[in-house]
Design a protein around this motif. Sequence first.
Motif, mmCIF file in Angstrom:
data_model
loop_
_atom_site.group_PDB
_atom_site.id
_atom_site.type_symbol
_atom_site.label_atom_id
_atom_site.label_comp_id
_atom_site.label_asym_id
_atom_site.label_seq_id
_atom_site.Cartn_x
_atom_site.Cartn_y
_atom_site.Cartn_z
ATOM 1 N N LYS A 149 -5.936 2.018 -1.281
ATOM 2 C CA LYS A 149 -6.547 3.322 -1.064
ATOM 3 C C LYS A 149 -8.003 3.170 -0.651
ATOM 4 C CE LYS A 149 -3.559 5.836 -4.299
ATOM 5 N NZ LYS A 149 -3.533 6.692 -5.502
ATOM 6 N N LYS A 150 -8.358 3.871 0.402
ATOM 7 C CA LYS A 150 -9.707 3.803 0.938
ATOM 8 C C LYS A 150 -10.668 4.658 0.111
ATOM 9 C CE LYS A 150 -12.306 4.744 5.164
ATOM 10 N NZ LYS A 150 -12.258 5.342 6.508
ATOM 11 N N ILE A 151 -11.916 4.172 -0.024
ATOM 12 C CA ILE A 151 -12.977 4.933 -0.679
ATOM 13 C C ILE A 151 -13.744 5.702 0.390
ATOM 14 C CG2 ILE A 151 -15.046 4.808 -2.119
ATOM 15 C CD1 ILE A 151 -14.034 2.138 -3.179
ATOM 16 N N LYS A 152 -13.932 6.973 0.182
ATOM 17 C CA LYS A 152 -14.649 7.791 1.150
ATOM 18 C C LYS A 152 -16.135 7.434 1.176
ATOM 19 C CE LYS A 152 -11.576 11.814 0.907
ATOM 20 N NZ LYS A 152 -11.489 13.265 0.589
ATOM 21 N N ASN A 153 -16.723 7.489 2.372
ATOM 22 C CA ASN A 153 -18.164 7.315 2.588
ATOM 23 C C ASN A 153 -18.695 5.949 2.171
ATOM 24 O OD1 ASN A 153 -18.315 10.072 3.425
ATOM 25 N ND2 ASN A 153 -18.395 10.699 1.270
ATOM 26 N N LEU A 154 -17.833 4.959 2.118
ATOM 27 C CA LEU A 154 -18.278 3.596 1.799
ATOM 28 C C LEU A 154 -18.597 2.863 3.098
ATOM 29 C CD1 LEU A 154 -18.719 1.391 -0.349
ATOM 30 C CD2 LEU A 154 -16.309 0.781 -0.094
ATOM 31 N N LYS A 155 -19.815 2.339 3.184
ATOM 32 C CA LYS A 155 -20.257 1.621 4.376
ATOM 33 C C LYS A 155 -20.838 0.279 3.940
ATOM 34 C CE LYS A 155 -22.055 3.918 7.757
ATOM 35 N NZ LYS A 155 -22.970 4.722 8.617
ATOM 36 N N PHE A 156 -20.552 -0.757 4.707
ATOM 37 C CA PHE A 156 -20.957 -2.118 4.355
ATOM 38 C C PHE A 156 -22.063 -2.640 5.262
ATOM 39 C CE2 PHE A 156 -16.790 -1.766 2.544
ATOM 40 C CZ PHE A 156 -16.821 -2.550 1.406
ATOM 41 N N GLY A 157 -23.029 -3.298 4.655
ATOM 42 C CA GLY A 157 -24.000 -4.074 5.397
ATOM 43 C C GLY A 157 -23.578 -5.533 5.383
ATOM 44 N N ILE A 158 -23.639 -6.187 6.523
ATOM 45 C CA ILE A 158 -23.313 -7.613 6.606
ATOM 46 C C ILE A 158 -24.597 -8.377 6.890
ATOM 47 C CG2 ILE A 158 -22.027 -9.389 7.857
ATOM 48 C CD1 ILE A 158 -19.855 -7.347 8.368
ATOM 49 N N ILE A 159 -24.945 -9.272 5.990
ATOM 50 C CA ILE A 159 -26.183 -10.044 6.097
ATOM 51 C C ILE A 159 -25.829 -11.448 6.573
ATOM 52 C CG2 ILE A 159 -28.295 -10.757 4.921
ATOM 53 C CD1 ILE A 159 -27.700 -7.677 4.969
ATOM 54 N N GLY A 160 -26.121 -11.737 7.814
ATOM 55 C CA GLY A 160 -25.744 -13.023 8.399
ATOM 56 C C GLY A 160 -24.500 -12.865 9.240
ATOM 57 N N TYR A 161 -24.643 -13.065 10.569
ATOM 58 C CA TYR A 161 -23.523 -12.797 11.472
ATOM 59 C C TYR A 161 -23.075 -14.068 12.186
ATOM 60 C CZ TYR A 161 -20.590 -9.757 14.354
ATOM 61 O OH TYR A 161 -19.518 -9.128 14.953
ATOM 62 N N GLY A 162 -22.821 -15.097 11.373
ATOM 63 C CA GLY A 162 -22.209 -16.309 11.896
ATOM 64 C C GLY A 162 -20.699 -16.165 11.882
ATOM 65 N N SER A 163 -19.992 -17.296 11.846
ATOM 66 C CA SER A 163 -18.525 -17.261 11.934
ATOM 67 C C SER A 163 -17.892 -16.481 10.788
ATOM 68 C CB SER A 163 -17.965 -18.688 11.971
ATOM 69 O OG SER A 163 -18.367 -19.415 10.819
ATOM 70 N N ILE A 164 -18.353 -16.700 9.555
ATOM 71 C CA ILE A 164 -17.742 -16.000 8.424
ATOM 72 C C ILE A 164 -18.156 -14.530 8.397
ATOM 73 C CG2 ILE A 164 -19.561 -16.622 6.762
ATOM 74 C CD1 ILE A 164 -15.759 -16.334 6.077
ATOM 75 N N GLY A 165 -19.375 -14.236 8.838
ATOM 76 C CA GLY A 165 -19.807 -12.845 8.934
ATOM 77 C C GLY A 165 -18.945 -12.061 9.909
ATOM 78 N N LYS A 166 -18.580 -12.684 11.012
ATOM 79 C CA LYS A 166 -17.720 -12.038 12.006
ATOM 80 C C LYS A 166 -16.321 -11.775 11.443
ATOM 81 C CE LYS A 166 -20.004 -13.801 16.188
ATOM 82 N NZ LYS A 166 -21.206 -14.381 15.563
ATOM 83 N N ILE A 167 -15.812 -12.725 10.648
ATOM 84 C CA ILE A 167 -14.495 -12.541 10.016
ATOM 85 C C ILE A 167 -14.533 -11.356 9.053
ATOM 86 C CG2 ILE A 167 -12.859 -13.553 8.373
ATOM 87 C CD1 ILE A 167 -13.511 -16.289 9.671
ATOM 88 N N HIS A 168 -15.584 -11.296 8.240
ATOM 89 C CA HIS A 168 -15.691 -10.190 7.279
ATOM 90 C C HIS A 168 -15.805 -8.844 7.995
ATOM 91 C CE1 HIS A 168 -15.636 -12.753 3.880
ATOM 92 N NE2 HIS A 168 -16.855 -13.225 4.012
ATOM 93 N N LYS A 169 -16.531 -8.804 9.088
ATOM 94 C CA LYS A 169 -16.664 -7.553 9.839
ATOM 95 C C LYS A 169 -15.288 -7.069 10.315
ATOM 96 C CE LYS A 169 -19.027 -5.454 13.821
ATOM 97 N NZ LYS A 169 -17.840 -4.938 14.511
ATOM 98 N N LEU A 170 -14.499 -7.956 10.886
ATOM 99 C CA LEU A 170 -13.164 -7.586 11.367
ATOM 100 C C LEU A 170 -12.285 -7.103 10.219
ATOM 101 C CD1 LEU A 170 -12.474 -10.473 13.921
ATOM 102 C CD2 LEU A 170 -12.872 -8.056 14.457
ATOM 103 N N ASN A 171 -12.345 -7.792 9.092
ATOM 104 C CA ASN A 171 -11.510 -7.406 7.950
ATOM 105 C C ASN A 171 -11.938 -6.073 7.356
ATOM 106 O OD1 ASN A 171 -9.803 -9.624 8.084
ATOM 107 N ND2 ASN A 171 -11.014 -10.860 6.681
ATOM 108 N N ILE A 172 -13.241 -5.857 7.251
ATOM 109 C CA ILE A 172 -13.735 -4.573 6.739
ATOM 110 C C ILE A 172 -13.286 -3.430 7.641
ATOM 111 C CG2 ILE A 172 -15.852 -3.199 6.491
ATOM 112 C CD1 ILE A 172 -15.310 -4.907 4.091
ATOM 113 N N GLU A 173 -13.368 -3.656 8.945
ATOM 114 C CA GLU A 173 -12.959 -2.606 9.884
ATOM 115 C C GLU A 173 -11.452 -2.373 9.844
ATOM 116 O OE1 GLU A 173 -14.720 -3.975 13.506
ATOM 117 O OE2 GLU A 173 -16.686 -3.116 13.026
ATOM 118 N N LYS A 174 -10.657 -3.431 9.598
ATOM 119 C CA LYS A 174 -9.206 -3.263 9.437
ATOM 120 C C LYS A 174 -8.881 -2.389 8.235
ATOM 121 C CE LYS A 174 -7.654 -7.623 11.528
ATOM 122 N NZ LYS A 174 -7.069 -8.963 11.230
ATOM 123 N N LEU A 175 -9.752 -2.432 7.230
ATOM 124 C CA LEU A 175 -9.554 -1.616 6.030
ATOM 125 C C LEU A 175 -10.079 -0.193 6.215
ATOM 126 C CD1 LEU A 175 -10.520 -4.239 3.286
ATOM 127 C CD2 LEU A 175 -8.228 -3.436 3.863
ATOM 128 N N GLY A 176 -10.660 0.071 7.403
ATOM 129 C CA GLY A 176 -11.070 1.436 7.724
ATOM 130 C C GLY A 176 -12.517 1.764 7.435
#
Length: 315
Positions: free
Chosen positions: A4-31
Motif C-alpha cells: 500500500k502506497k503512502i500519500k504525499n511521500l517524497k524521497f530525496g536521493i543523496i548521491g546519484y551513482g550506480s546504486i542511487g540510480k537503482i534506488h530511483k528506479l525502484n522508488i518510482e516503480k513503487l509510485g
Amino acid sequence: MKFKKIKNLKFGIIGYGSIGKIHKLNIEKLGYSTLIYDPKIDNTKKKYLKKISEINRTCSSVIISSPSNTHLKYLKYFVEKKKHIFIEKPFTHEIKKTSEIIKSAIKNKTIIALNYNLRVRSSIVLLKEILKKIKKIYWSNFIMSSNVLDWRKQYSFKKNYTHNKIAGGIIFDSIHEIDLNNFLFKNVNFINSFKSNFNEKIFKNTSFANINLLIDKKFCSNIQLDYQGDPDIRKLDILTDKGLIKVDIKKNHLKIFNKKNKLKFFKRFNPTKNKDYMKMLKNFISCIKNSSIKPICNSEDGLKNIEIVLKANEK
C-alpha cells in the motif's frame, strides 16, 4: 500481500551513482517521486539535480547512497532535520559520533534503515530458518572473491572512496560478510585479522583480508575477502551436527550434505539482486507507515558491523 502506497511521500536521493540510480528506479516503480542531490555532478549541466536545501524542504525521507566516507555527514544532517533515512552500507566509519546521532534519531522518532540487502536474499532467509533447528555448529567459513576491475570498469580507484584512509579498503567495501555473521549468529566477537594489498598500482588500501570471529564462545567463523577473484565467488559453508550446509549467495542456492557427504537437500532460487533491494525499500516504507514494524537492518545492527570492521582494520 499488496504493497500500500503512502500519500504525499517524497524521497530525496543523496548521491546519484550506480546504486542511487537503482534506488530511483525502484522508488518510482513503487509510485513515489524523487529529488536528487549530488555535489559531484555539475547541476548546470544536469538540470534534474536539486540543492540539498530543497530536498530538506520538500522530502520527509531520504536515501543516502553517496560515497561511504560521506555517510556520517549526511546522516547527521538529515537526523537533525528529522528525516527518515535509508542508508547504504557500510553505514558510517565511526562509532562515537554515530552513537550520538542514533540517540538523536530515537529522540526524534526518526527511522534509520540500512541496505544490507543480503539479509533478504532467499537462500540466506532459508539458511536462517534452518539454523534455528541446528543444535551444534562446529565452524563456518565465508568467502567473497571478486575481480573488482570487471564490475567497476572505467573507475579510478586511486581517486575514489575505496582509498579513503578511514573508510576505504575491502573490509569496509565488502562488509556484507561481517553483517551476515551478525545476522545469522549470536554473540559475534572479533578475534584477529590479516590484511594485505596485492596490487599497489591499483589499490592504495587493503585489497585482501582474512578475519576470524568467535561465535557465542563456541565456534570460529572465518571470513576471506579479496578483489582479485576470477570467477566471482560469494558463498558460505557451515558444518553442523546435521551435516555440511553450503550456500552459494551469488547463485542463490542452498545445499545440505549429510555426514557421509551425500546430498540430502537442495533448493535453488532465482538470483535477483534488484528484488532484494526492493524488499529492503518496501520494509523501510512500511516502517514509516507503521511504527510497530522494524527495519530489517537497523542502526544498532549497523554499528555492530562497524565495530568489527574497525578492529579488523587496526594495524
